[in-house]
Structure formats: structure tokens, C-alpha cells
Design a protein around this motif. Structure first.
Motif, PDB file in Angstrom:
ATOM      1  N   ILE A 114      27.436 -63.625   8.045  1.00  0.00           N
ATOM      2  CA  ILE A 114      26.361 -62.627   7.937  1.00  0.00           C
ATOM      3  C   ILE A 114      25.665 -62.838   6.597  1.00  0.00           C
ATOM      4  CG2 ILE A 114      25.865 -60.160   7.807  1.00  0.00           C
ATOM      5  CD1 ILE A 114      28.383 -59.712   9.518  1.00  0.00           C
ATOM      6  N   ILE A 115      24.335 -62.824   6.600  1.00  0.00           N
ATOM      7  CA  ILE A 115      23.607 -63.012   5.344  1.00  0.00           C
ATOM      8  C   ILE A 115      23.670 -61.730   4.526  1.00  0.00           C
ATOM      9  CG2 ILE A 115      22.091 -64.790   6.273  1.00  0.00           C
ATOM     10  CD1 ILE A 115      19.896 -62.722   6.546  1.00  0.00           C
ATOM     11  N   LEU A 116      23.475 -61.870   3.228  1.00  0.00           N
ATOM     12  CA  LEU A 116      23.661 -60.757   2.306  1.00  0.00           C
ATOM     13  C   LEU A 116      22.739 -59.585   2.630  1.00  0.00           C
ATOM     14  CD1 LEU A 116      25.232 -59.833  -0.171  1.00  0.00           C
ATOM     15  CD2 LEU A 116      23.467 -60.833  -1.599  1.00  0.00           C
ATOM     16  N   GLN A 117      21.526 -59.851   3.076  1.00  0.00           N
ATOM     17  CA  GLN A 117      20.589 -58.771   3.371  1.00  0.00           C
ATOM     18  C   GLN A 117      21.031 -57.966   4.591  1.00  0.00           C
ATOM     19  OE1 GLN A 117      19.681 -61.898   2.706  1.00  0.00           O
ATOM     20  NE2 GLN A 117      18.545 -61.673   0.804  1.00  0.00           N
ATOM     21  N   LYS A 118      21.874 -58.525   5.447  1.00  0.00           N
ATOM     22  CA  LYS A 118      22.315 -57.851   6.672  1.00  0.00           C
ATOM     23  C   LYS A 118      23.712 -57.244   6.533  1.00  0.00           C
ATOM     24  CE  LYS A 118      18.933 -59.530   9.344  1.00  0.00           C
ATOM     25  NZ  LYS A 118      18.093 -58.970  10.290  1.00  0.00           N
ATOM     26  N   VAL A 119      24.319 -57.383   5.368  1.00  0.00           N
ATOM     27  CA  VAL A 119      25.658 -56.842   5.163  1.00  0.00           C
ATOM     28  C   VAL A 119      25.577 -55.320   5.194  1.00  0.00           C
ATOM     29  CG1 VAL A 119      27.496 -56.570   3.455  1.00  0.00           C
ATOM     30  CG2 VAL A 119      26.512 -58.810   3.874  1.00  0.00           C
ATOM     31  N   SER A 120      26.510 -54.698   5.924  1.00  0.00           N
ATOM     32  CA  SER A 120      26.512 -53.236   6.004  1.00  0.00           C
ATOM     33  C   SER A 120      27.621 -52.691   5.109  1.00  0.00           C
ATOM     34  CB  SER A 120      26.718 -52.790   7.448  1.00  0.00           C
ATOM     35  OG  SER A 120      27.967 -53.238   7.916  1.00  0.00           O
ATOM     36  N   ILE A 121      27.259 -51.687   4.323  1.00  0.00           N
ATOM     37  CA  ILE A 121      28.232 -51.021   3.461  1.00  0.00           C
ATOM     38  C   ILE A 121      28.083 -49.524   3.670  1.00  0.00           C
ATOM     39  CG2 ILE A 121      28.327 -52.860   1.751  1.00  0.00           C
ATOM     40  CD1 ILE A 121      26.455 -51.295   0.006  1.00  0.00           C
ATOM     41  N   SER A 122      29.066 -48.784   3.216  1.00  0.00           N
ATOM     42  CA  SER A 122      29.036 -47.339   3.432  1.00  0.00           C
ATOM     43  C   SER A 122      27.907 -46.701   2.633  1.00  0.00           C
ATOM     44  CB  SER A 122      30.382 -46.721   3.040  1.00  0.00           C
ATOM     45  OG  SER A 122      30.579 -46.862   1.651  1.00  0.00           O
ATOM     46  N   GLU A 123      27.334 -45.667   3.187  1.00  0.00           N
ATOM     47  CA  GLU A 123      26.188 -44.997   2.577  1.00  0.00           C
ATOM     48  C   GLU A 123      26.571 -44.291   1.269  1.00  0.00           C
ATOM     49  OE1 GLU A 123      22.945 -44.996   3.555  1.00  0.00           O
ATOM     50  OE2 GLU A 123      23.514 -46.463   5.066  1.00  0.00           O
ATOM     51  N   SER A 124      27.830 -43.909   1.120  1.00  0.00           N
ATOM     52  CA  SER A 124      28.226 -43.157  -0.072  1.00  0.00           C
ATOM     53  C   SER A 124      28.147 -43.996  -1.341  1.00  0.00           C
ATOM     54  CB  SER A 124      29.643 -42.609   0.097  1.00  0.00           C
ATOM     55  OG  SER A 124      30.560 -43.688   0.208  1.00  0.00           O
ATOM     56  N   LYS A 125      28.247 -45.323  -1.197  1.00  0.00           N
ATOM     57  CA  LYS A 125      28.223 -46.178  -2.381  1.00  0.00           C
ATOM     58  C   LYS A 125      26.843 -46.756  -2.663  1.00  0.00           C
ATOM     59  CE  LYS A 125      31.713 -46.738  -4.697  1.00  0.00           C
ATOM     60  NZ  LYS A 125      31.757 -46.023  -5.958  1.00  0.00           N
ATOM     61  N   LEU A 126      25.844 -46.386  -1.899  1.00  0.00           N
ATOM     62  CA  LEU A 126      24.488 -46.865  -2.146  1.00  0.00           C
ATOM     63  C   LEU A 126      23.800 -45.963  -3.156  1.00  0.00           C
ATOM     64  CD1 LEU A 126      23.231 -47.772   1.429  1.00  0.00           C
ATOM     65  CD2 LEU A 126      23.897 -49.321  -0.380  1.00  0.00           C
ATOM     66  N   LYS A 127      22.997 -46.589  -3.982  1.00  0.00           N
ATOM     67  CA  LYS A 127      22.213 -45.809  -4.929  1.00  0.00           C
ATOM     68  C   LYS A 127      21.160 -45.037  -4.157  1.00  0.00           C
ATOM     69  CE  LYS A 127      22.531 -48.966  -8.815  1.00  0.00           C
ATOM     70  NZ  LYS A 127      21.788 -49.878  -9.671  1.00  0.00           N
ATOM     71  N   LYS A 128      21.033 -43.800  -4.449  1.00  0.00           N
ATOM     72  CA  LYS A 128      20.031 -42.969  -3.801  1.00  0.00           C
ATOM     73  C   LYS A 128      18.772 -42.985  -4.648  1.00  0.00           C
ATOM     74  CE  LYS A 128      22.996 -41.490  -0.785  1.00  0.00           C
ATOM     75  NZ  LYS A 128      23.226 -42.276   0.338  1.00  0.00           N
TER      76      LYS A 128
END
Length: 184
Positions: free
Chosen positions: A57-71
Motif C-alpha cells: 500500500i502506498i503511503l498516501q493510502k495508508v489508513s490510521i486511526s482518526e484519534s492520532k491525526l492532527k485536527k
């Protein structure tokens, strides 16, 4: 844990860890000097990212949890008007249009490459057929009678030496040579 320790733990470079954090907009705590401080939860998330990347999977398509994303903090100013909102909607539409246009361009290029590859494949098949035709020996039937007739038709003539041809036989008492000399 700092960036270098996490990089050693995951067996990647520290710049790779920094790139993952920045490109995926991960929310990671920083120390007084501004360096990343990774928690156990952050490390587990980085392992998930690494596993997804290893799966192709390419880096732009990697899914991570929403809680760790900068808002993103959106502050509305009192002077925000309807025109600003319309401009923002237009920008969003344009961005979506660009994404679809990029997908269309890539699809077109893939189709072009496919047709070129099909043409090349046909050319390779033709060349293989020509090579095979050239490599197969072609035995022509040998006509023994024709060869014997040609050999009989070619009569070998005895060649005179060059000097004898110019000066004659070289005999002084030859009456033919005298007669030619007397006639001069």
C-alpha cells in the motif's frame, strides 16, 4: 522514546519515521527541544503503518486511526461572508475535479501503454516467425543430370603461356616465323 530509538526498533531510518509522521499528519508529542516523543500507542501505530507499506500500500493510502491525526483548527472570523464560503466550496470542487482529471490522465496513459505493448508483442511474434523460417534448413533437390550436362558443356581450354603468346614459339629456324619476318 525518541525518533532514533523508534527507527532502530522498526529497522528503518529516522528520516523515514519523520516522513511518516509528517505525511500522515500524525499527532505526536514533542519535548522541550521540539523533538518527537513517541508513546507505546504511537509505536504500535507506526508498526501498523509499516505493515501496510510492506503489503504494497502506498503511503498516501495508508489508513490510521482518526484519534492520532492532527485536527485542523478552523477559526471563523466575524467578517467571513457568504462570498468566502462560496470561494471555499469552489476550491473544494476544483480540487475534486483535479483529482478526477488526474485519474483520467493516468487511465489514458495506461491504455496508451497497453496498446503500444500489444503492438510490440505482435512485432515480436513476427520477428520470431522470421527467425524460425531463417533457421530451418531448406534443402533444394539436386538435379544430378543437370550438373553433369553443365560439367560436359564447360570445355577446358589449354592456355598458352603469356610470353609464348606475345613472341611466338621462339624457334629461329621456324619457316613460319621467317615468312612473317620476310613479309615486313
Amino acid at each position: 522514546m525518541n525518533t532514533s530509538a523508534v527507527a532502530r526498533l522498526l529497522n528503518v531510518s529516522h528520516s523515514t519515521i519523520q516522513r511518516w509522521v509528517s505525511q500522515l499528519n500524525m499527532e505526536v508529542e514533542r519535548n522541550q527541544l521540539g523533538h518527537y516523543q513517541f508513546s507505546e500507542e504511537d509505536i504500535a501505530l507506526l508498526r501498523k503503518i509499516q505493515n501496510q507499506l510492506n503489503e504494497g500500500i502506498i503511503l498516501q493510502k495508508v489508513s490510521i486511526s482518526e484519534s492520532k491525526l492532527k485536527k485542523a483548527i478552523v477559526r471563523k472570523h466575524p467578517e467571513t461572508t457568504k462570498e468566502h464560503e462560496q470561494l471555499m466550496e469552489r476550491v473544494i470542487r476544483l480540487e475534486n475535479g483535479l483529482k478526477t482529471k488526474a485519474d483520467d490522465v493516468v487511465s489514458y496513459q495506461l491504455l496508451q501503454h497497453r496498446s503500444e505493448m500489444e503492438e510490440m508483442h505482435k512485432l515480436v511474434e513476427k520477428l520470431e516467425a522470421r527467425i524460425e523460417a531463417l533457421e530451418t534448413p531448406t534443402v533444394l533437390p539436386f538435379d544430378y543430370f543437370l550438373a553433369a550436362e553443365e560439367a560436359a558443356a564447360t570445355k577446358k581450354t589449354k592456355k598458352k603461356p603469356f610470353m609464348k603468346m606475345i613472341f611466338g614459339n621462339g624457334r629461329k629456324n621456324d619457316p613460319t616465323s621467317l615468312s612473317t619476318a620476310d613479309s615486313d
